[in-house]
Design an enzyme around this catalytic site. Structure first.
Site, mmCIF file in Angstrom:
data_model
loop_
_atom_site.group_PDB
_atom_site.id
_atom_site.type_symbol
_atom_site.label_atom_id
_atom_site.label_comp_id
_atom_site.label_asym_id
_atom_site.label_seq_id
_atom_site.Cartn_x
_atom_site.Cartn_y
_atom_site.Cartn_z
ATOM 1 N N LYS A 1 101.677 94.144 14.436
ATOM 2 C CA LYS A 1 102.116 92.819 14.899
ATOM 3 C C LYS A 1 102.349 91.885 13.705
ATOM 4 C CE LYS A 1 102.542 91.946 18.720
ATOM 5 N NZ LYS A 1 103.699 92.202 19.630
ATOM 6 N N PRO B 1 94.601 73.516 80.007
ATOM 7 C CA PRO B 1 95.097 72.361 80.765
ATOM 8 C C PRO B 1 93.993 71.661 81.552
ATOM 9 C CG PRO B 1 96.631 74.195 80.976
ATOM 10 C CD PRO B 1 95.420 74.727 80.265
ATOM 11 N N GLY B 2 93.953 70.335 81.450
ATOM 12 C CA GLY B 2 93.000 69.528 82.216
ATOM 13 C C GLY B 2 91.586 69.508 81.682
ATOM 14 N N TYR C 1 97.093 98.169 15.587
ATOM 15 C CA TYR C 1 97.874 97.250 16.415
ATOM 16 C C TYR C 1 98.096 95.930 15.682
ATOM 17 C CZ TYR C 1 99.107 94.174 20.323
ATOM 18 O OH TYR C 1 99.728 93.265 21.144
ATOM 19 N N ASN D 1 94.501 86.702 25.123
ATOM 20 C CA ASN D 1 94.654 87.433 26.376
ATOM 21 C C ASN D 1 95.461 86.586 27.355
ATOM 22 O OD1 ASN D 1 92.767 89.942 26.228
ATOM 23 N ND2 ASN D 1 91.586 88.263 25.349
#
Length: 389
Positions: free
Chosen positions: A118, A294-295, A114, A144
């Site tokens: 390259k 509520p309340g 490889y 990486n």
């Protein structure tokens, strides 16, 4: 500007192409590049005639195509050097000496199939230019690369670990002390677009991504396992580590399956409404959502050290605070009233040493309040003392 991009459907290619289109459409602003871009995408599936036409008129080439996990060793040289040679021959045929970015690898410094393929590609790109034009050969030896859209079991170990941990698959860590050298895909894309704008970061004969992360393999796995469990313990992911944690967490999330995009929270429900913790951290406290019927009046307590921020986002209510104790005349301190509403988003601070409450003034609607406390609730040290305002 006409931009030829080989390997457009690969990991780096997809990310780079997406951002180029953002610039082209004006969704992303760039200080140098304008929106007048023509992006020519080339992949293995593209007709070769497209490549030939592009090589006539391209103003810039991103050569990202390559092979890193072939079935046969011979495919390394054919895919990395062979196709590079084909590309360069077509450019030369049309006397096109436009700049070329080559995505190479740190493996090019190693003597393996490889790496040799390259390095051969690097030399071909350099030799394509006359000595006085060698600066047009923009060769990046990437370490990486990690980030969204990388293929698990192909592009990098990070992609594999993210995918497997996110989806309850096993991972193999032979040596957790191995130090990884990593670059994040957004940093790579930013650098490549910088090269397009004639602002490449150079280091000797090569170009580099300036932001590099070095971290041991075992630390990466620990971070990923922490991301996995944070939904259960409600902790905020570790997004520090010089920015690496934030990048890794974003990468991890991209490997979740669609049925993992949401997760339930424990709602503590009673006749007054509900209280649901969303996030907790050891350093930055706890974030919750409170629903009052509520309340209903909630609170009626004070703290020595704990402090909170209340933000009513729906409904209307009254938040009251009164300093604990008596004034010089032996009277209760005055009550401070703060009328709040989802129509006007504001923060009301719960001050240490002040008893406080929150009252839903509506007779028909629930009131929704976001609440932040500077510390996560500890039942052994609640620092909470009942006293009506």
């Amino acid at each position: 500007m006409k931009i030829l991009l080989t390997g457009a459907n690969g990991f780096v290619g997809k990310n780079l192409t997406a951002q180029l289109y953002n610039i082209k459409s004006g969704k992303a602003k760039h200080p140098v590049l304008g929106t007048d871009l023509e992006i020519i995408e080339y992949t293995r599936e593209t007709d070769e005639g497209v490549l030939d036409d592009a090589c006539k008129t391209a103003d810039f080439v991103f050569h990202l195509a390559g092979v890193n996990r072939p079935k046969e060793t011979e495919e390394f040289m054919a895919g990395n050097y062979g196709f590079t040679s084909t590309l360069l021959e077509k450019l030369k045929l049309h006397d096109n000496r436009c700049p070329i970015v080559l995505a190479s690898s740190t493996q090019a410094a190693l003597d393996n199939p490889y790496g040799r393929s390259k390095k051969a590609g690097e030399e071909a790109v350099r030799n394509h230019f006359n000595p006085q034009d060698r600066e047009k050969a923009l060769i990046y030896r990437f370490p990486n690369v990690f980030g969204k859209w990388a293929k698990p079991n192909y592009n990098s170990a990070v992609a594999t670990f993210c995918n497997n941990i996110a989806n309850d698959l096993p991972i193999a860590v032979n040596d957790p002390t191995v130090e990884m050298t990593l670059v994040y895909i957004d940093d790579v894309v930013e650098e490549l677009i910088g090269a397009l704008a004639n602002e490449a970061t150079r280091h000797g004969d090569f170009c580099i991504v300036p932001t590099v992360h070095k971290i041991k393999l075992g630390e990466i796995v620990d971070l990923l396992n922490g991301f996995k469990t944070q939904r259960e313990n409600l902790t905020v992911p570790n997004v520090t580590h010089n920015g690496f944690g934030k990048k890794l967490y974003s990468t991890y999330l991209s490997y979740l399956s669609a049925d993992q995009f949401s997760y339930p929270l424990k709602m503590n429900i009673d006749q007054r409404g509900s209280f649901t913790e969303i996030i907790r951290t050891p350093e930055r406290g706890q974030f919750s959502v409170n629903i009052s019927k509520p309340g209903i009046t909630k609170g009626q307590h004070w703290h020595h050290t704990k402090n909170e921020k209340f933000v009513v986002v729906s409904g209307k209510g009254l938040i009251q605070l009164r300093k604990v104790g008596k004034d010089a005349e032996g009277n209760d301190f005055a009550v401070n009233d703060f009328y709040v509403s989802g129509d006007k988003i504001e923060v009301v601070e719960m001050i240490p040493g002040y008893t406080h409450n929150i009252i839903n003034l509506s007779e028909t609607e629930d009131m929704v309040t976001f609440m932040w406390a500077n510390e996560s609730f500890d039942p052994d040290r609640p620092d909470t003392f009942f006293e009506e305002v």
